[in-house]
Design a protein around this motif. Structure first.
Motif, PDB file in Angstrom:
ATOM      1  N   GLN A  45       0.928  -1.268   0.027  1.00 27.68           N
ATOM      2  CA  GLN A  45       0.092  -0.043   0.056  1.00 27.68           C
ATOM      3  C   GLN A  45       0.769   1.231  -0.071  1.00 27.68           C
ATOM      4  OE1 GLN A  45      -2.647  -0.768   3.217  1.00 27.68           O
ATOM      5  NE2 GLN A  45      -0.990  -0.391   4.939  1.00 27.68           N
ATOM      6  N   ASP A  46       0.151   2.241  -0.491  1.00 28.02           N
ATOM      7  CA  ASP A  46       1.179   3.772  -0.454  1.00 28.02           C
ATOM      8  C   ASP A  46       0.261   4.780   0.228  1.00 28.02           C
ATOM      9  OD1 ASP A  46       2.525   2.520  -2.656  1.00 28.02           O
ATOM     10  OD2 ASP A  46       0.681   2.520  -3.902  1.00 28.02           O
ATOM     11  N   PRO A  47       0.624   4.603   1.719  1.00 27.19           N
ATOM     12  CA  PRO A  47      -0.169   5.398   2.629  1.00 27.19           C
ATOM     13  C   PRO A  47       0.147   7.085   2.422  1.00 27.19           C
ATOM     14  CG  PRO A  47       0.980   3.689   3.570  1.00 27.19           C
ATOM     15  CD  PRO A  47       1.555   3.613   2.375  1.00 27.19           C
ATOM     16  N   TYR A  48      -0.711   7.796   2.799  1.00 23.73           N
ATOM     17  CA  TYR A  48      -0.844   9.299   3.054  1.00 23.73           C
ATOM     18  C   TYR A  48      -1.789   9.551   4.212  1.00 23.73           C
ATOM     19  CZ  TYR A  48      -4.926   9.790   0.156  1.00 23.73           C
ATOM     20  OH  TYR A  48      -6.058   9.877  -0.348  1.00 23.73           O
ATOM     21  N   LEU A  49      -1.759  10.583   4.819  1.00 20.82           N
ATOM     22  CA  LEU A  49      -2.722  11.192   5.716  1.00 20.82           C
ATOM     23  C   LEU A  49      -3.522  12.508   5.399  1.00 20.82           C
ATOM     24  CD1 LEU A  49      -0.202  11.359   9.070  1.00 20.82           C
ATOM     25  CD2 LEU A  49      -1.923   9.495   8.243  1.00 20.82           C
ATOM     26  N   VAL A  50      -4.691  12.558   5.613  1.00 20.84           N
ATOM     27  CA  VAL A  50      -5.566  13.479   5.435  1.00 20.84           C
ATOM     28  C   VAL A  50      -5.980  14.134   6.737  1.00 20.84           C
ATOM     29  CG1 VAL A  50      -7.739  14.244   4.534  1.00 20.84           C
ATOM     30  CG2 VAL A  50      -6.281  12.845   3.021  1.00 20.84           C
ATOM     31  N   LYS A  52      -7.897  16.977   9.253  1.00 16.80           N
ATOM     32  CA  LYS A  52      -8.818  18.252   9.272  1.00 16.80           C
ATOM     33  C   LYS A  52      -8.758  18.610  10.724  1.00 16.80           C
ATOM     34  CE  LYS A  52     -11.515  16.381   5.590  1.00 16.80           C
ATOM     35  NZ  LYS A  52     -12.341  15.367   5.200  1.00 16.80           N
ATOM     36  N   CYS A  53      -8.696  19.797  11.023  1.00 15.87           N
ATOM     37  CA  CYS A  53      -8.969  20.219  12.270  1.00 15.87           C
ATOM     38  C   CYS A  53      -9.618  21.655  12.097  1.00 15.87           C
ATOM     39  CB  CYS A  53      -7.384  20.585  12.823  1.00 15.87           C
ATOM     40  SG  CYS A  53      -7.538  21.197  14.758  1.00 15.87           S
ATOM     41  N   GLY A  54     -10.991  21.294  12.574  1.00 12.62           N
ATOM     42  CA  GLY A  54     -12.147  22.622  12.186  1.00 12.62           C
ATOM     43  C   GLY A  54     -12.034  22.828  10.897  1.00 12.62           C
ATOM     44  N   GLU A  55     -11.819  24.128  10.401  1.00 14.20           N
ATOM     45  CA  GLU A  55     -11.897  24.413   9.069  1.00 14.20           C
ATOM     46  C   GLU A  55     -10.332  24.203   8.226  1.00 14.20           C
ATOM     47  OE1 GLU A  55     -14.699  25.388   7.392  1.00 14.20           O
ATOM     48  OE2 GLU A  55     -15.754  24.934   9.463  1.00 14.20           O
ATOM     49  N   LYS A  56      -9.389  23.923   9.124  1.00  9.77           N
ATOM     50  CA  LYS A  56      -8.225  23.880   8.456  1.00  9.77           C
ATOM     51  C   LYS A  56      -7.859  22.178   7.895  1.00  9.77           C
ATOM     52  CE  LYS A  56      -6.309  27.002  11.668  1.00  9.77           C
ATOM     53  NZ  LYS A  56      -7.664  27.525  12.259  1.00  9.77           N
ATOM     54  N   TYR A  57      -7.338  22.129   6.960  1.00  8.91           N
ATOM     55  CA  TYR A  57      -7.029  20.656   6.068  1.00  8.91           C
ATOM     56  C   TYR A  57      -5.568  20.787   5.809  1.00  8.91           C
ATOM     57  CZ  TYR A  57      -7.204  17.611   2.192  1.00  8.91           C
ATOM     58  OH  TYR A  57      -7.014  16.773   1.194  1.00  8.91           O
ATOM     59  N   PHE A  58      -5.021  19.242   5.994  1.00 12.96           N
ATOM     60  CA  PHE A  58      -3.751  19.226   5.687  1.00 12.96           C
ATOM     61  C   PHE A  58      -3.668  18.013   5.155  1.00 12.96           C
ATOM     62  CE2 PHE A  58       0.473  17.334   7.166  1.00 12.96           C
ATOM     63  CZ  PHE A  58       1.190  18.228   6.487  1.00 12.96           C
ATOM     64  N   LYS A  59      -2.392  17.629   4.097  1.00 14.05           N
ATOM     65  CA  LYS A  59      -2.294  16.342   3.638  1.00 14.05           C
ATOM     66  C   LYS A  59      -0.805  16.289   3.447  1.00 14.05           C
ATOM     67  CE  LYS A  59      -3.346  13.770  -0.773  1.00 14.05           C
ATOM     68  NZ  LYS A  59      -4.016  13.856  -2.096  1.00 14.05           N
ATOM     69  N   THR A  60      -0.620  14.760   3.781  1.00 12.81           N
ATOM     70  CA  THR A  60       1.017  14.675   3.759  1.00 12.81           C
ATOM     71  C   THR A  60       1.130  13.848   2.289  1.00 12.81           C
ATOM     72  OG1 THR A  60       0.710  12.127   4.297  1.00 12.81           O
ATOM     73  CG2 THR A  60       1.104  13.833   6.009  1.00 12.81           C
ATOM     74  N   HIS A  61       2.527  14.018   1.848  1.00 19.25           N
ATOM     75  CA  HIS A  61       2.848  13.402   0.677  1.00 19.25           C
ATOM     76  C   HIS A  61       2.470  11.817   0.766  1.00 19.25           C
ATOM     77  CE1 HIS A  61       6.337  12.232   2.772  1.00 19.25           C
ATOM     78  NE2 HIS A  61       6.660  11.138   1.926  1.00 19.25           N
ATOM     79  N   THR A  62       2.340  10.809  -0.362  1.00 22.11           N
ATOM     80  CA  THR A  62       2.180   9.554  -0.623  1.00 22.11           C
ATOM     81  C   THR A  62       3.437   9.114  -0.252  1.00 22.11           C
ATOM     82  OG1 THR A  62       0.268   9.776  -1.615  1.00 22.11           O
ATOM     83  CG2 THR A  62       1.278   7.778  -1.782  1.00 22.11           C
ATOM     84  N   HIS A  63       3.774   8.014   0.569  1.00 16.51           N
ATOM     85  CA  HIS A  63       4.823   7.157   0.955  1.00 16.51           C
ATOM     86  C   HIS A  63       4.532   6.087  -0.106  1.00 16.51           C
ATOM     87  CE1 HIS A  63       7.817   5.112   3.404  1.00 16.51           C
ATOM     88  NE2 HIS A  63       8.221   4.855   2.069  1.00 16.51           N
ATOM     89  N   SER A  64       5.100   6.138  -1.204  1.00 14.83           N
ATOM     90  CA  SER A  64       4.946   5.033  -2.255  1.00 14.83           C
ATOM     91  C   SER A  64       5.714   3.632  -1.688  1.00 14.83           C
ATOM     92  CB  SER A  64       5.753   5.317  -3.573  1.00 14.83           C
ATOM     93  OG  SER A  64       5.361   4.433  -4.513  1.00 14.83           O
ATOM     94  N   GLU A  65       4.862   2.503  -1.659  1.00  8.40           N
ATOM     95  CA  GLU A  65       5.302   1.403  -1.119  1.00  8.40           C
ATOM     96  C   GLU A  65       5.543   1.343   0.222  1.00  8.40           C
ATOM     97  OE1 GLU A  65       5.873  -1.437  -3.341  1.00  8.40           O
ATOM     98  OE2 GLU A  65       4.739  -0.348  -4.887  1.00  8.40           O
ATOM     99  N   GLY A  66       5.169   2.433   0.880  1.00  7.90           N
ATOM    100  CA  GLY A  66       5.259   2.355   2.328  1.00  7.90           C
ATOM    101  C   GLY A  66       4.486   1.140   3.232  1.00  7.90           C
ATOM    102  N   VAL A  91      -6.244   7.749   7.477  1.00  7.88           N
ATOM    103  CA  VAL A  91      -4.869   7.028   7.030  1.00  7.88           C
ATOM    104  C   VAL A  91      -5.360   6.557   5.631  1.00  7.88           C
ATOM    105  CG1 VAL A  91      -3.023   5.471   7.386  1.00  7.88           C
ATOM    106  CG2 VAL A  91      -3.791   6.711   9.240  1.00  7.88           C
ATOM    107  N   MET A  92      -4.850   7.001   4.469  1.00 10.73           N
ATOM    108  CA  MET A  92      -5.486   6.513   3.049  1.00 10.73           C
ATOM    109  C   MET A  92      -4.390   5.756   2.473  1.00 10.73           C
ATOM    110  SD  MET A  92      -8.364   7.802   3.334  1.00 10.73           S
ATOM    111  CE  MET A  92      -8.975   7.744   1.586  1.00 10.73           C
ATOM    112  N   ASP A  93      -4.958   4.913   1.543  1.00  8.57           N
ATOM    113  CA  ASP A  93      -3.945   4.144   0.489  1.00  8.57           C
ATOM    114  C   ASP A  93      -4.374   4.913  -0.936  1.00  8.57           C
ATOM    115  OD1 ASP A  93      -2.225   2.158  -0.764  1.00  8.57           O
ATOM    116  OD2 ASP A  93      -4.055   0.824  -1.284  1.00  8.57           O
ATOM    117  N   ALA A  94      -3.164   5.466  -1.719  1.00 12.07           N
ATOM    118  CA  ALA A  94      -3.372   6.033  -2.873  1.00 12.07           C
ATOM    119  C   ALA A  94      -3.391   4.920  -3.852  1.00 12.07           C
ATOM    120  CB  ALA A  94      -2.110   6.949  -3.070  1.00 12.07           C
ATOM    121  N   ASP A  95      -4.619   4.953  -4.870  1.00 12.74           N
ATOM    122  CA  ASP A  95      -4.480   3.881  -5.885  1.00 12.74           C
ATOM    123  C   ASP A  95      -5.063   4.600  -7.188  1.00 12.74           C
ATOM    124  OD1 ASP A  95      -4.154   1.517  -4.570  1.00 12.74           O
ATOM    125  OD2 ASP A  95      -6.127   1.357  -3.470  1.00 12.74           O
ATOM    126  N   PRO A  96      -4.749   4.142  -8.327  1.00 14.56           N
ATOM    127  CA  PRO A  96      -4.879   4.583  -9.486  1.00 14.56           C
ATOM    128  C   PRO A  96      -6.441   5.051  -9.681  1.00 14.56           C
ATOM    129  CG  PRO A  96      -3.373   2.806  -9.991  1.00 14.56           C
ATOM    130  CD  PRO A  96      -3.776   2.642  -8.471  1.00 14.56           C
TER     131      PRO A  96
END
Length: 144
Positions: A45-50, A52-66, A91-96
């Motif tokens: 899997q290729d994990p990344y984080l999304v 959300k804190c109130g109205e604020k949003y942040f996303k990490t990069h995808t760790h390919s093959e993490g 915690v998300m897994d990036a897929d095509p």
């Protein structure tokens, strides 16, 4: 003349109200995760984080093959006026075609933050089962 007095009084009230609001600085370094759940049938899997804190949003990069042990080392800075706000982490897994959710966490900020700089763990669940943790370094300052 009356209108100018009204505007001056209004401006003074806005400035006074703004100065009474407490601002807190919270810096979070999203270091890595240790997960037990894998949503990939084939490959890693290729994990990344999304986050959300109130109205604020942040996303990490995808760790390919993490896989189950992704590393991000990404920093998020928040200026908060309300510590009763909820933080949600997916915690998300990036897929095509469509990304899959590996797990999530949710908490009220005031129940998590500690003064100063601390290494902390955030538990991650999937369908009410513990599936691992996210390791962060958290720096919190009140009334900045």
């Amino acid at each position: 003349m009356v209108e100018n007095d009204f505007m001056a009084n209004l401006k003074a009230k806005v400035i006074q109200t703004h100065s009474e609001v407490k601002h807190h600085m919270w810096t979070i370094k999203w270091r890595k995760a240790e997960l037990t759940r894998d949503v990939e049938g084939v490959g890693r899997q290729d994990p990344y984080l999304v986050v959300k804190c109130g109205e604020k949003y942040f996303k990490t990069h995808t760790h390919s093959e993490g896989g189950k042990t992704p590393v991000w080392n990404r920093t998020m800075d928040l200026i908060l006026t309300d510590l009763n706000v909820e933080m949600t982490i997916d915690v998300m897994d990036a897929d095509p075609k469509e990304d899959d959710k590996i797990g999530s966490s949710k908490f009220i900020v005031k129940d998590f933050v500690k003064e100063g700089t601390n290494d902390q763990e955030i538990r991650v669940t999937w369908q009410d089962k513990d599936i691992g943790k996210i390791m962060v370094t958290s720096t919190f300052e009140r009334d900045v």
